[in-house]
Design a protein around this motif. Structure first.
Motif, PDB file in Angstrom:
ATOM      1  N   ASN A  56     -10.077 -19.985  -8.186  1.00 35.61           N
ATOM      2  CA  ASN A  56     -11.078 -18.938  -8.090  1.00 35.61           C
ATOM      3  C   ASN A  56     -10.676 -17.745  -8.950  1.00 35.61           C
ATOM      4  OD1 ASN A  56     -13.108 -17.196  -7.450  1.00 35.61           O
ATOM      5  ND2 ASN A  56     -12.836 -17.316  -5.252  1.00 35.61           N
ATOM      6  N   SER A  57     -10.936 -17.843 -10.234  1.00 36.35           N
ATOM      7  CA  SER A  57     -10.568 -16.763 -11.140  1.00 36.35           C
ATOM      8  C   SER A  57     -11.416 -15.520 -10.917  1.00 36.35           C
ATOM      9  CB  SER A  57     -10.685 -17.222 -12.591  1.00 36.35           C
ATOM     10  OG  SER A  57     -12.022 -17.554 -12.891  1.00 36.35           O
ATOM     11  N   GLU A  58     -12.476 -15.631 -10.121  1.00 34.80           N
ATOM     12  CA  GLU A  58     -13.306 -14.472  -9.799  1.00 34.80           C
ATOM     13  C   GLU A  58     -12.466 -13.374  -9.142  1.00 34.80           C
ATOM     14  OE1 GLU A  58     -16.680 -13.943 -10.398  1.00 34.80           O
ATOM     15  OE2 GLU A  58     -16.509 -15.757 -11.598  1.00 34.80           O
ATOM     16  N   LEU A  59     -11.452 -13.770  -8.406  1.00 31.38           N
ATOM     17  CA  LEU A  59     -10.603 -12.786  -7.741  1.00 31.38           C
ATOM     18  C   LEU A  59      -9.877 -11.902  -8.747  1.00 31.38           C
ATOM     19  CD1 LEU A  59      -9.028 -15.001  -4.927  1.00 31.38           C
ATOM     20  CD2 LEU A  59     -10.780 -13.246  -4.655  1.00 31.38           C
ATOM     21  N   TYR A  60      -9.573 -12.441  -9.921  1.00 34.94           N
ATOM     22  CA  TYR A  60      -8.837 -11.692 -10.933  1.00 34.94           C
ATOM     23  C   TYR A  60      -9.726 -10.841 -11.832  1.00 34.94           C
ATOM     24  CZ  TYR A  60      -4.667 -14.468  -9.923  1.00 34.94           C
ATOM     25  OH  TYR A  60      -3.586 -15.040  -9.329  1.00 34.94           O
ATOM     26  N   LYS A  61     -10.991 -11.174 -11.937  1.00 28.39           N
ATOM     27  CA  LYS A  61     -11.860 -10.500 -12.904  1.00 28.39           C
ATOM     28  C   LYS A  61     -11.870  -8.990 -12.752  1.00 28.39           C
ATOM     29  CE  LYS A  61     -14.914 -14.177 -14.273  1.00 28.39           C
ATOM     30  NZ  LYS A  61     -16.264 -14.680 -14.319  1.00 28.39           N
ATOM     31  N   GLY A  62     -11.897  -8.505 -11.537  1.00 28.22           N
ATOM     32  CA  GLY A  62     -11.915  -7.059 -11.310  1.00 28.22           C
ATOM     33  C   GLY A  62     -10.604  -6.377 -11.646  1.00 28.22           C
ATOM     34  N   SER A  63      -9.570  -7.149 -11.889  1.00 26.67           N
ATOM     35  CA  SER A  63      -8.251  -6.593 -12.173  1.00 26.67           C
ATOM     36  C   SER A  63      -7.852  -6.693 -13.641  1.00 26.67           C
ATOM     37  CB  SER A  63      -7.196  -7.318 -11.331  1.00 26.67           C
ATOM     38  OG  SER A  63      -7.497  -7.211  -9.971  1.00 26.67           O
ATOM     39  N   LEU A  64      -8.695  -7.269 -14.469  1.00 27.74           N
ATOM     40  CA  LEU A  64      -8.333  -7.515 -15.859  1.00 27.74           C
ATOM     41  C   LEU A  64      -7.970  -6.228 -16.606  1.00 27.74           C
ATOM     42  CD1 LEU A  64      -7.875  -9.417 -18.190  1.00 27.74           C
ATOM     43  CD2 LEU A  64     -10.333  -9.356 -18.655  1.00 27.74           C
ATOM     44  N   GLY A 110       1.365 -19.713 -15.384  1.00 29.28           N
ATOM     45  CA  GLY A 110       0.163 -20.486 -15.656  1.00 29.28           C
ATOM     46  C   GLY A 110      -0.950 -20.329 -14.640  1.00 29.28           C
ATOM     47  N   GLU A 111      -0.712 -19.570 -13.590  1.00 27.22           N
ATOM     48  CA  GLU A 111      -1.711 -19.375 -12.541  1.00 27.22           C
ATOM     49  C   GLU A 111      -2.941 -18.630 -13.072  1.00 27.22           C
ATOM     50  OE1 GLU A 111      -3.158 -19.704  -8.607  1.00 27.22           O
ATOM     51  OE2 GLU A 111      -1.371 -20.622  -9.477  1.00 27.22           O
ATOM     52  N   LEU A 112      -2.697 -17.672 -13.938  1.00 29.23           N
ATOM     53  CA  LEU A 112      -3.792 -16.896 -14.519  1.00 29.23           C
ATOM     54  C   LEU A 112      -3.753 -17.062 -16.025  1.00 29.23           C
ATOM     55  CD1 LEU A 112      -6.096 -14.851 -14.389  1.00 29.23           C
ATOM     56  CD2 LEU A 112      -4.389 -13.038 -14.326  1.00 29.23           C
ATOM     57  N   GLN A 113      -4.882 -17.486 -16.588  1.00 25.86           N
ATOM     58  CA  GLN A 113      -5.005 -17.625 -18.030  1.00 25.86           C
ATOM     59  C   GLN A 113      -6.236 -16.841 -18.467  1.00 25.86           C
ATOM     60  OE1 GLN A 113      -4.505 -21.644 -19.496  1.00 25.86           O
ATOM     61  NE2 GLN A 113      -3.326 -22.180 -17.675  1.00 25.86           N
ATOM     62  N   ILE A 114      -6.002 -15.812 -19.249  1.00 29.85           N
ATOM     63  CA  ILE A 114      -7.085 -14.950 -19.719  1.00 29.85           C
ATOM     64  C   ILE A 114      -7.676 -15.548 -20.986  1.00 29.85           C
ATOM     65  CG2 ILE A 114      -7.683 -12.657 -20.555  1.00 29.85           C
ATOM     66  CD1 ILE A 114      -5.340 -11.579 -18.928  1.00 29.85           C
ATOM     67  N   THR A 115      -8.974 -15.699 -20.994  1.00 34.39           N
ATOM     68  CA  THR A 115      -9.655 -16.242 -22.171  1.00 34.39           C
ATOM     69  C   THR A 115      -9.948 -15.122 -23.166  1.00 34.39           C
ATOM     70  OG1 THR A 115     -11.867 -15.904 -21.256  1.00 34.39           O
ATOM     71  CG2 THR A 115     -10.774 -18.018 -20.764  1.00 34.39           C
ATOM     72  N   GLU A 116     -10.138 -15.503 -24.420  1.00 36.86           N
ATOM     73  CA  GLU A 116     -10.523 -14.519 -25.438  1.00 36.86           C
ATOM     74  C   GLU A 116     -11.853 -13.867 -25.083  1.00 36.86           C
ATOM     75  OE1 GLU A 116     -10.535 -16.133 -29.371  1.00 36.86           O
ATOM     76  OE2 GLU A 116      -8.455 -16.789 -29.249  1.00 36.86           O
ATOM     77  N   HIS A 136      -3.651   0.152  -3.426  1.00 36.76           N
ATOM     78  CA  HIS A 136      -4.425   0.451  -2.219  1.00 36.76           C
ATOM     79  C   HIS A 136      -5.293  -0.750  -1.833  1.00 36.76           C
ATOM     80  CE1 HIS A 136      -6.485   2.862   0.767  1.00 36.76           C
ATOM     81  NE2 HIS A 136      -7.632   2.415   0.278  1.00 36.76           N
ATOM     82  N   TYR A 137      -5.919  -1.359  -2.805  1.00 38.82           N
ATOM     83  CA  TYR A 137      -6.755  -2.539  -2.559  1.00 38.82           C
ATOM     84  C   TYR A 137      -5.922  -3.674  -1.952  1.00 38.82           C
ATOM     85  CZ  TYR A 137      -9.485  -6.732  -3.506  1.00 38.82           C
ATOM     86  OH  TYR A 137     -10.145  -7.934  -3.371  1.00 38.82           O
ATOM     87  N   ILE A 138      -4.752  -3.930  -2.533  1.00 42.13           N
ATOM     88  CA  ILE A 138      -3.883  -5.000  -2.033  1.00 42.13           C
ATOM     89  C   ILE A 138      -3.470  -4.707  -0.594  1.00 42.13           C
ATOM     90  CG2 ILE A 138      -1.580  -6.042  -2.293  1.00 42.13           C
ATOM     91  CD1 ILE A 138      -2.009  -5.694  -5.376  1.00 42.13           C
ATOM     92  N   LYS A 139      -3.106  -3.464  -0.316  1.00 43.55           N
ATOM     93  CA  LYS A 139      -2.706  -3.072   1.039  1.00 43.55           C
ATOM     94  C   LYS A 139      -3.854  -3.296   2.026  1.00 43.55           C
ATOM     95  CE  LYS A 139      -0.901   0.899   3.561  1.00 43.55           C
ATOM     96  NZ  LYS A 139      -0.556   2.314   3.481  1.00 43.55           N
TER      97      LYS A 139
END
Length: 112
Positions: free
Chosen positions: A3-11, A40-46, A96-99
């Motif tokens: 679920n890479s959606e979780l990372y999108k807001g953190s890019l 390898g858990e997160l791979q950012i695309t161009e 703060h978000y992580i907490k």
């Protein structure tokens, strides 16, 4: 990660943090470093990286230096002073978000 959606807001925060640690980086170097750090858990695309870099540049958070390497050009990105301040702000927001999320998903982290 499935679920890479979780990372999108953190890019944006990820990019700012890496540039804060490494002074200057070019696009592929950023994607490679993220992949290494996350094993390898997160791979950012161009397609995700470059619009974010351009947005940060337009906002005045990044400077770009173009370097000729043979017949090719490489763009190095680095934080401006304002970008450094934004990095501190974004990292605090992420902490703060992580907490908050930790408290929601794990009862042992909830405050009494």
């Amino acid at each position: 990660m499935k679920n890479s959606e979780l990372y999108k807001g953190s890019l944006i925060t990820i990019i700012l943090k890496l540039l804060n640690e490494h002074d200057k980086m070019y696009g592929y170097e950023i994607t490679k470093r993220v992949k290494e750090i996350t094993k390898g858990e997160l791979q950012i695309t161009e397609g995700a990286l470059y619009p974010s870099l351009h947005k940060l540049q337009a906002q005045g958070f990044l400077d770009v230096e173009v370097v000729n390497i043979g017949k090719r050009q490489r763009k190095y990105y680095e934080l401006t002073e304002e970008g450094t301040r934004e990095t501190i702000k974004k990292l605090a927001e992420l902490e703060h978000y992580i907490k908050t999320m930790r408290a929601l998903v794990n009862p042992k982290f909830r405050m009494a």
